[in-house]
Design a protein around this motif. Structure first.
Motif, short mmCIF file in Angstrom:
data_model
loop_
_atom_site.label_atom_id
_atom_site.label_comp_id
_atom_site.label_asym_id
_atom_site.label_seq_id
_atom_site.Cartn_x
_atom_site.Cartn_y
_atom_site.Cartn_z
N GLY A 200 -12.56 114.43 -16.77
CA GLY A 200 -13.38 113.21 -17.44
C GLY A 200 -14.00 113.34 -18.62
O GLY A 200 -14.05 112.31 -19.36
N LEU A 201 -14.62 114.70 -18.87
CA LEU A 201 -15.20 114.85 -20.13
C LEU A 201 -14.00 114.98 -21.27
O LEU A 201 -14.34 114.02 -22.32
N ALA A 202 -12.99 115.34 -21.15
CA ALA A 202 -11.85 115.44 -22.27
C ALA A 202 -11.40 114.09 -22.54
O ALA A 202 -11.35 113.83 -23.63
N LEU A 203 -11.16 113.52 -21.31
CA LEU A 203 -10.62 111.92 -21.98
C LEU A 203 -11.75 111.06 -22.18
O LEU A 203 -11.27 110.02 -23.04
N GLY A 204 -12.91 111.07 -21.75
CA GLY A 204 -14.10 110.29 -22.23
C GLY A 204 -14.45 110.49 -23.61
O GLY A 204 -14.49 109.56 -24.38
N PHE A 205 -14.61 111.99 -23.89
CA PHE A 205 -14.75 111.90 -25.44
C PHE A 205 -13.53 111.67 -26.33
O PHE A 205 -13.76 111.30 -27.47
N HIS A 206 -12.45 111.92 -25.81
CA HIS A 206 -11.06 111.49 -26.51
C HIS A 206 -11.05 109.88 -26.68
O HIS A 206 -10.82 109.24 -27.80
N ILE B 254 -13.73 107.89 -26.92
CA ILE B 254 -14.83 107.63 -27.77
C ILE B 254 -14.45 107.94 -29.03
O ILE B 254 -14.64 107.23 -30.07
N ALA B 255 -13.87 109.13 -29.23
CA ALA B 255 -13.14 109.42 -30.64
C ALA B 255 -12.20 108.66 -31.21
O ALA B 255 -12.09 108.33 -32.39
N VAL B 256 -11.26 108.07 -30.22
CA VAL B 256 -10.36 107.14 -30.54
C VAL B 256 -11.01 105.81 -31.14
O VAL B 256 -10.67 105.40 -32.28
N LYS B 257 -12.05 105.29 -30.40
CA LYS B 257 -12.78 104.13 -30.70
C LYS B 257 -13.27 104.22 -32.12
O LYS B 257 -13.51 103.44 -32.98
N GLU B 258 -14.15 105.47 -32.25
CA GLU B 258 -14.60 105.76 -33.59
C GLU B 258 -13.58 105.76 -34.76
O GLU B 258 -13.90 105.06 -35.83
N HIS C 151 -10.77 113.79 -32.58
CA HIS C 151 -10.19 112.27 -32.13
C HIS C 151 -8.88 111.80 -32.84
O HIS C 151 -8.61 112.75 -33.92
N HIS C 152 -8.42 110.89 -32.65
CA HIS C 152 -7.17 110.81 -32.95
C HIS C 152 -6.88 109.53 -33.81
O HIS C 152 -7.67 108.46 -33.83
N ASP C 153 -6.26 109.70 -34.99
CA ASP C 153 -6.29 108.63 -36.09
C ASP C 153 -5.34 107.75 -35.65
O ASP C 153 -4.00 108.12 -35.86
N PRO C 154 -5.38 106.40 -35.25
CA PRO C 154 -4.40 105.44 -35.08
C PRO C 154 -3.82 105.24 -36.18
O PRO C 154 -2.46 104.43 -35.76
N SER C 155 -4.27 105.45 -37.41
CA SER C 155 -3.14 105.07 -38.58
C SER C 155 -1.91 105.69 -38.58
O SER C 155 -1.09 105.50 -39.09
N ASP C 156 -1.99 106.88 -37.62
CA ASP C 156 -0.70 107.78 -37.55
C ASP C 156 0.40 106.90 -36.82
O ASP C 156 1.56 107.25 -37.06
N GLU C 157 -0.02 105.97 -36.25
CA GLU C 157 1.04 105.28 -35.22
C GLU C 157 1.53 104.02 -36.16
O GLU C 157 2.34 103.26 -35.81
#
Length: 433
Positions: free
Chosen positions: A179-185, A187-191, A11-17
Motif C-alpha cells: 500500500g505504501l509503495a503503490l500509494g507513494f508511487h 502520488i509521484a506519478v501525479k506530481e 516517481h516515474h516520468d510519463p514523458s518516457d512513454e
C-alpha cells in the motif's frame, strides 16, 4: 527493516512513454532529481556493504553454516552485478533490455540473500528507489510489489514464514508495504505529470513571450510610422494656417497697392504686406519647433481671439464681433492652440468664400467643455456637396476636423445656400494645471 524506508519511492516520468529522447543513467533525466541518479550509482554498493556487515555480525544467530556459504557466494555475485552495471550499464538507455535484466537479477539476489538472513533486506531496499528509472511504466508496479514481498518477509522474521502467526504477520506487512509503495508511487506519478504539464505550459509561455516581443517590436515600428505621419500632418496644417494664410494676405495687400494711385495708400498696403510676411515667418518657425501660436505667448485665448478678429475685420472690411460667455480660465496649451487655429481658418474661409457682411465669434466656457461658434451671413453652401478634399482631410474644413479630433473634440457645420454658415466646435475643458 521498518516500512518507513518506503517514503523514498521514486516517481516515474510519463514523458518516457511519449516517445521522447531516451535518457541515460549517467545524465539527469527530465524531471528526476540529480540525487536519485547519484544514489542509483553508489547506493547499491553502500546498502550491499552495510547488509553484508550486519549479516556477518548476526550470522551465528540466524544462519547455519550452509546458509553462510550461500550468502557469501550471493554477496559476491551481487557485488559483481553492481560492478558490471556501473562499468557498462550507465551507457545503456533507460527502459531497455539491459536495465530490466539488471533489476531482475538484483531483485532475485536480494530475495535470496534475505531468505538466508533477513538483514539483507537492506540491500533489497534499492528496488523501491530506481524501479521507475530502470523499468517501463507497466512493469514498475509489479517490481514494487516484488520488492514489498522481500521487505515484508524480512520484517516478519525471514522467509519462508515458520508458522501461522508468522504468516499473518507476513500478510499484514506485505499489505502495508504494498500500500505504501503503490500509494507513494501513484502520488509521484501525479506530481510528475503535473511537472510535465508545467513544463509544457512554461514552453508555451516562452513561445508566447517571444511572439509578444515580436508584436511589441512591430507595434513600436508602427507607432514610429504613425508618429512620423502625424507630425507631417501637423506641419502641413501649421504651414497652411501660417504661411498659406500669410501669403494670401500678402497677395491681397500687394494687389490693393497696385490698384491704387494714392502714394499713402500704396505705402500703407506695402507696410501691411511686410508685417504679414514677418508674422508668417515667425509662425513658421514656431510651427517647426512645435510651439504654441505667437498670439498665445503673451495673451490669454479670449484676448488673442479678439485681436485676430479685429485684425481680420480691418483687412477684409467685414464686421466681426467676439463674445465670451462663462468663467474664463487658462486651458491646456494644445486646446487653446487648436481653438485659435480653427478660428483663424474659419475666418479665412469666410473671407474667401462667404461674401459676408457680418461675422460673429462666440467663445463659451462651460462646466466640462469649451465651445467656439463662428457664424456669418454670407452666401452659404450645401455641406453635403463638399468635394472629397475638404471632407476627408484637406486643410480646409477637413483640416479643422482633424485638429478637433486630435484633442477629442467635435465639430458641426450648419449651412444653407443664401442663409449663411454656422460652425460649432466643442472640446474638453482641460485646464492648464
Amino acid at each position: 527493516m521498518t516500512d518507513g524506508t518506503v517514503v523514498g519511492t521514486a516517481h516515474h516520468d510519463p514523458s518516457d512513454e511519449a516517445g521522447g529522447e531516451p535518457a541515460t543513467l549517467s545524465g539527469q533525466a527530465k524531471g528526476v532529481p540529480s540525487w536519485r541518479h547519484r544514489f542509483a550509482t553508489v547506493g547499491p554498493y553502500a546498502l550491499l556493504g552495510l547488509g553484508a556487515l550486519l549479516a556477518a555480525v548476526s550470522a551465528q544467530a540466524v544462519m547455519n553454516v550452509g546458509e553462510q556459504y550461500i550468502a557469501a557466494v550471493l554477496t559476491v555475485a551481487a557485488l559483481a552485478l553492481q560492478v558490471w552495471w556501473s562499468a557498462d550499464g550507465r551507457r545503456r538507455t533507460v527502459h531497455g533490455p539491459a536495465p530490466q535484466l539488471y533489476y531482475l537479477l538484483r531483485w532475485a539476489l536480494g530475495f535470496a540473500l534475505s531468505w538466508c538472513n533477513p538483514i539483507f533486506a537492506i540491500y533489497a531496499l534499492t528496488g523501491y528507489y530506481d524501479a521507475d528509472l530502470l523499468l517501463p511504466r507497466h512493469l514498475v508496479r509489479p517490481a514494487l510489489l516484488a520488492t514489498a514481498i522481500t521487505m515484508a518477509g524480512s520484517n516478519a522474521g525471514g522467509l519462508p514464514p515458520a508458522e501461522g502467526m508468522h504468516w499473518l504477520a507476513f500478510i499484514a506487512l506485505l499489505t502495508l508495504h504494498s500500500g505504501l509503495a503503490l500509494g507513494f508511487h501513484h502520488i509521484a506519478v501525479k506530481e510528475s505529470e503535473h511537472a510535465a504539464a508545467l513544463r509544457s505550459a512554461n514552453d508555451r509561455l516562452a513561445r508566447a513571450l517571444q511572439e509578444n516581443a515580436g508584436l511589441h517590436a512591430q507595434l513600436l515600428l508602427q507607432a514610429r510610422e504613425a508618429g512620423v505621419a502625424d507630425e507631417r500632418r501637423r506641419l502641413a496644417a501649421e504651414i497652411h494656417d501660417t504661411l498659406a494664410q500669410g501669403l494670401t494676405g500678402i497677395v491681397a495687400q500687394l494687389r490693393a497697392a497696385s490698384g491704387t494711385i494714392d502714394p499713402a495708400a500704396t505705402h500703407d498696403h506695402i507696410e501691411r504686406a511686410s508685417d504679414l510676411a514677418r508674422h508668417s515667418l515667425q509662425e513658421a518657425r514656431r510651427s517647426v519647433q512645435n510651439l504654441s501660436p505667437g498670439q498665445l505667448e503673451h495673451d490669454p485665448l479670449p484676448t488673442a481671439l479678439k485681436k485676430i478678429a479685429a485684425a481680420w475685420a480691418e483687412q477684409t472690411a467685414v464686421r466681426a464681433e467676439l463674445t465670451v460667455t462663462g468663467t474664463v480660465e487658462p486651458l491646456h496649451h494644445e486646446i487653446e492652440a487648436t481653438l485659435l487655429r480653427i478660428a483663424q481658418e474659419a475666418l479665412t474661409n469666410v473671407a474667401r468664400h462667404a461674401g459676408a457682411q457680418r461675422t460673429g465669434v462666440t467663445l463659451s466656457y462651460m462646466d466640462d467643455e469649451v465651445s467656439l461658434d463662428i457664424r456669418d451671413d454670407g452666401r452659404g453652401f450645401d455641406p453635403h456637396s463638399l468635394p472629397p478634399h475638404d471632407s476627408t482631410g484637406g486643410f480646409g474644413l477637413g483640416g479643422m476636423r482633424a485638429r478637433v479630433e486630435r484633442v477629442a473634440g467635435t465639430i458641426d457645420i450648419e449651412s444653407e445656400p443664401g442663409l449663411g454658415t454656422a460652425l460649432s466646435v466643442r472640446v474638453p475643458l482641460v485646464s492648464h494645471e
